[in-house]
Design a protein around this motif. Structure first.
Motif, PDB file in Angstrom:
ATOM      1  N   GLU A  40       0.824  -1.212   0.000  1.00  0.00           N
ATOM      2  CA  GLU A  40       0.000   0.000   0.000  1.00  0.00           C
ATOM      3  C   GLU A  40       0.855   1.256   0.000  1.00  0.00           C
ATOM      4  OE1 GLU A  40      -2.631  -0.350   3.338  1.00  0.00           O
ATOM      5  OE2 GLU A  40      -3.962  -1.752   2.301  1.00  0.00           O
ATOM      6  N   LEU A  41       1.979   1.228   0.729  1.00  0.00           N
ATOM      7  CA  LEU A  41       2.872   2.386   0.737  1.00  0.00           C
ATOM      8  C   LEU A  41       3.458   2.642  -0.649  1.00  0.00           C
ATOM      9  CD1 LEU A  41       4.947   2.205   4.052  1.00  0.00           C
ATOM     10  CD2 LEU A  41       3.303   3.940   3.384  1.00  0.00           C
ATOM     11  N   LEU A  42       3.887   1.569  -1.313  1.00  0.00           N
ATOM     12  CA  LEU A  42       4.448   1.732  -2.658  1.00  0.00           C
ATOM     13  C   LEU A  42       3.400   2.226  -3.641  1.00  0.00           C
ATOM     14  CD1 LEU A  42       6.804  -1.374  -2.920  1.00  0.00           C
ATOM     15  CD2 LEU A  42       7.450   1.028  -2.680  1.00  0.00           C
ATOM     16  N   ALA A  43       2.174   1.710  -3.534  1.00  0.00           N
ATOM     17  CA  ALA A  43       1.097   2.166  -4.415  1.00  0.00           C
ATOM     18  C   ALA A  43       0.791   3.636  -4.160  1.00  0.00           C
ATOM     19  CB  ALA A  43      -0.157   1.311  -4.206  1.00  0.00           C
ATOM     20  N   TRP A  44       0.775   4.038  -2.889  1.00  0.00           N
ATOM     21  CA  TRP A  44       0.536   5.438  -2.550  1.00  0.00           C
ATOM     22  C   TRP A  44       1.642   6.329  -3.112  1.00  0.00           C
ATOM     23  CZ3 TRP A  44       3.704   8.542   0.458  1.00  0.00           C
ATOM     24  CH2 TRP A  44       3.198   9.813   0.732  1.00  0.00           C
ATOM     25  N   ARG A  87       1.569   9.394  -6.230  1.00  0.00           N
ATOM     26  CA  ARG A  87       1.963  10.791  -6.029  1.00  0.00           C
ATOM     27  C   ARG A  87       3.029  11.255  -7.019  1.00  0.00           C
ATOM     28  NH1 ARG A  87       1.168  13.671  -1.240  1.00  0.00           N
ATOM     29  NH2 ARG A  87       3.293  14.413  -1.473  1.00  0.00           N
ATOM     30  N   CYS A  88       3.609  10.327  -7.768  1.00  0.00           N
ATOM     31  CA  CYS A  88       4.657  10.696  -8.724  1.00  0.00           C
ATOM     32  C   CYS A  88       4.028  11.306  -9.969  1.00  0.00           C
ATOM     33  CB  CYS A  88       5.476   9.478  -9.128  1.00  0.00           C
ATOM     34  SG  CYS A  88       6.493   8.852  -7.800  1.00  0.00           S
ATOM     35  N   GLU A  89       4.679  12.346 -10.481  1.00  0.00           N
ATOM     36  CA  GLU A  89       4.206  12.996 -11.692  1.00  0.00           C
ATOM     37  C   GLU A  89       4.942  12.423 -12.898  1.00  0.00           C
ATOM     38  OE1 GLU A  89       4.595  17.221 -11.565  1.00  0.00           O
ATOM     39  OE2 GLU A  89       3.875  17.332  -9.513  1.00  0.00           O
ATOM     40  N   THR A  90       4.224  12.259 -13.981  1.00  0.00           N
ATOM     41  CA  THR A  90       4.838  11.850 -15.230  1.00  0.00           C
ATOM     42  C   THR A  90       5.040  13.106 -16.058  1.00  0.00           C
ATOM     43  OG1 THR A  90       3.655   9.760 -15.139  1.00  0.00           O
ATOM     44  CG2 THR A  90       4.615  10.369 -17.247  1.00  0.00           C
ATOM     45  N   ILE A  91       6.288  13.353 -16.408  1.00  0.00           N
ATOM     46  CA  ILE A  91       6.561  14.548 -17.206  1.00  0.00           C
ATOM     47  C   ILE A  91       7.100  14.125 -18.564  1.00  0.00           C
ATOM     48  CG2 ILE A  91       6.956  16.064 -15.251  1.00  0.00           C
ATOM     49  CD1 ILE A  91       9.925  15.690 -15.629  1.00  0.00           C
ATOM     50  N   GLY A  92       6.759  14.905 -19.548  1.00  0.00           N
ATOM     51  CA  GLY A  92       7.200  14.608 -20.902  1.00  0.00           C
ATOM     52  C   GLY A  92       8.596  15.149 -21.148  1.00  0.00           C
ATOM     53  N   GLN A  93       9.166  14.772 -22.269  1.00  0.00           N
ATOM     54  CA  GLN A  93      10.516  15.190 -22.601  1.00  0.00           C
ATOM     55  C   GLN A  93      10.587  16.705 -22.788  1.00  0.00           C
ATOM     56  OE1 GLN A  93      12.178  13.210 -25.968  1.00  0.00           O
ATOM     57  NE2 GLN A  93      14.201  14.072 -25.665  1.00  0.00           N
ATOM     58  N   SER A  94       9.544  17.300 -23.356  1.00  0.00           N
ATOM     59  CA  SER A  94       9.554  18.748 -23.569  1.00  0.00           C
ATOM     60  C   SER A  94       9.568  19.493 -22.239  1.00  0.00           C
ATOM     61  CB  SER A  94       8.353  19.174 -24.404  1.00  0.00           C
ATOM     62  OG  SER A  94       7.155  18.841 -23.741  1.00  0.00           O
ATOM     63  N   ASP A  95       8.904  18.956 -21.215  1.00  0.00           N
ATOM     64  CA  ASP A  95       8.923  19.577 -19.894  1.00  0.00           C
ATOM     65  C   ASP A  95      10.321  19.536 -19.291  1.00  0.00           C
ATOM     66  OD1 ASP A  95       6.210  20.058 -20.047  1.00  0.00           O
ATOM     67  OD2 ASP A  95       5.671  18.209 -18.995  1.00  0.00           O
ATOM     68  N   VAL A  96      11.014  18.435 -19.496  1.00  0.00           N
ATOM     69  CA  VAL A  96      12.370  18.302 -18.976  1.00  0.00           C
ATOM     70  C   VAL A  96      13.294  19.297 -19.661  1.00  0.00           C
ATOM     71  CG1 VAL A  96      14.355  16.749 -18.796  1.00  0.00           C
ATOM     72  CG2 VAL A  96      12.059  15.877 -18.361  1.00  0.00           C
ATOM     73  N   VAL A  97      13.191  19.418 -20.981  1.00  0.00           N
ATOM     74  CA  VAL A  97      14.025  20.352 -21.735  1.00  0.00           C
ATOM     75  C   VAL A  97      13.746  21.785 -21.295  1.00  0.00           C
ATOM     76  CG1 VAL A  97      14.494  21.272 -24.040  1.00  0.00           C
ATOM     77  CG2 VAL A  97      14.242  18.804 -23.713  1.00  0.00           C
ATOM     78  N   LEU A  98      12.490  22.118 -21.102  1.00  0.00           N
ATOM     79  CA  LEU A  98      12.119  23.459 -20.659  1.00  0.00           C
ATOM     80  C   LEU A  98      12.684  23.762 -19.271  1.00  0.00           C
ATOM     81  CD1 LEU A  98      10.517  26.036 -21.270  1.00  0.00           C
ATOM     82  CD2 LEU A  98       8.531  24.937 -20.245  1.00  0.00           C
ATOM     83  N   THR A  99      12.599  22.823 -18.366  1.00  0.00           N
ATOM     84  CA  THR A  99      13.134  23.000 -17.015  1.00  0.00           C
ATOM     85  C   THR A  99      14.643  23.195 -17.044  1.00  0.00           C
ATOM     86  OG1 THR A  99      11.359  21.631 -16.127  1.00  0.00           O
ATOM     87  CG2 THR A  99      13.274  21.963 -14.715  1.00  0.00           C
ATOM     88  N   LEU A 100      15.346  22.389 -17.861  1.00  0.00           N
ATOM     89  CA  LEU A 100      16.796  22.530 -17.974  1.00  0.00           C
ATOM     90  C   LEU A 100      17.174  23.879 -18.581  1.00  0.00           C
ATOM     91  CD1 LEU A 100      17.822  18.941 -19.122  1.00  0.00           C
ATOM     92  CD2 LEU A 100      18.275  20.010 -16.918  1.00  0.00           C
ATOM     93  N   ALA A 101      16.420  24.325 -19.564  1.00  0.00           N
ATOM     94  CA  ALA A 101      16.690  25.609 -20.199  1.00  0.00           C
ATOM     95  C   ALA A 101      16.511  26.758 -19.208  1.00  0.00           C
ATOM     96  CB  ALA A 101      15.790  25.813 -21.402  1.00  0.00           C
ATOM     97  N   LYS A 102      15.467  26.701 -18.393  1.00  0.00           N
ATOM     98  CA  LYS A 102      15.239  27.729 -17.382  1.00  0.00           C
ATOM     99  C   LYS A 102      16.365  27.749 -16.360  1.00  0.00           C
ATOM    100  CE  LYS A 102      10.205  27.995 -17.600  1.00  0.00           C
ATOM    101  NZ  LYS A 102       8.948  27.751 -16.882  1.00  0.00           N
ATOM    102  N   ALA A 103      16.815  26.563 -15.945  1.00  0.00           N
ATOM    103  CA  ALA A 103      17.903  26.481 -14.975  1.00  0.00           C
ATOM    104  C   ALA A 103      19.192  27.054 -15.567  1.00  0.00           C
ATOM    105  CB  ALA A 103      18.114  25.041 -14.536  1.00  0.00           C
TER     106      ALA A 103
END
Length: 114
Positions: free
Chosen positions: A84-88, A92-108
């Protein structure tokens, strides 16, 4: 009266090894009890070992709100199921797309230039 079976030592060893192998592959009820964790401290340690980072205080707050599945004994003892802990945690984990990762890296990278 019980039937008597005569067997050789090597056959008996083989039977015992096969039986022990089946027991180790298929958990019994007593082994399933170890799939429970008692206490917030151990639950947080388990989640951190599994790769889900959470602080003890944040975990305690979520338990108090009833957001984390647990069972209470004697009003203070908490029991958590590992499954149950692992399922919980996975929920709560978010799935992010590759474009979101690139955007975050660019902002950083832009922040570091300034």
């Amino acid at each position: 009266m019980a039937d008597i079976i005569v067997t050789s030592e090597s056959q008996l060893v083989s039977i015992i090894e096969n039986t022990i192998g089946k027991i180790l592959k298929n958990p019994t009820a007593s082994q399933n009890e170890s799939s429970n964790i008692s206490g917030i401290k151990d639950a947080v340690r388990f989640l951190n070992e599994e790769g889900y980072s959470i602080s003890k205080s944040q975990f305690a707050k979520l338990v108090a709100k009833g957001a984390i599945p647990c069972k209470k004994f004697h009003a203070k003892c908490l029991l958590f199921s590992k499954n149950e802990l692992l399922a919980w945690a996975k929920s709560r984990c978010e799935t992010i797309g590759q474009s979101d990762v690139v955007l975050t890296l660019a902002k950083a990278a832009q922040k570091k230039r300034r």
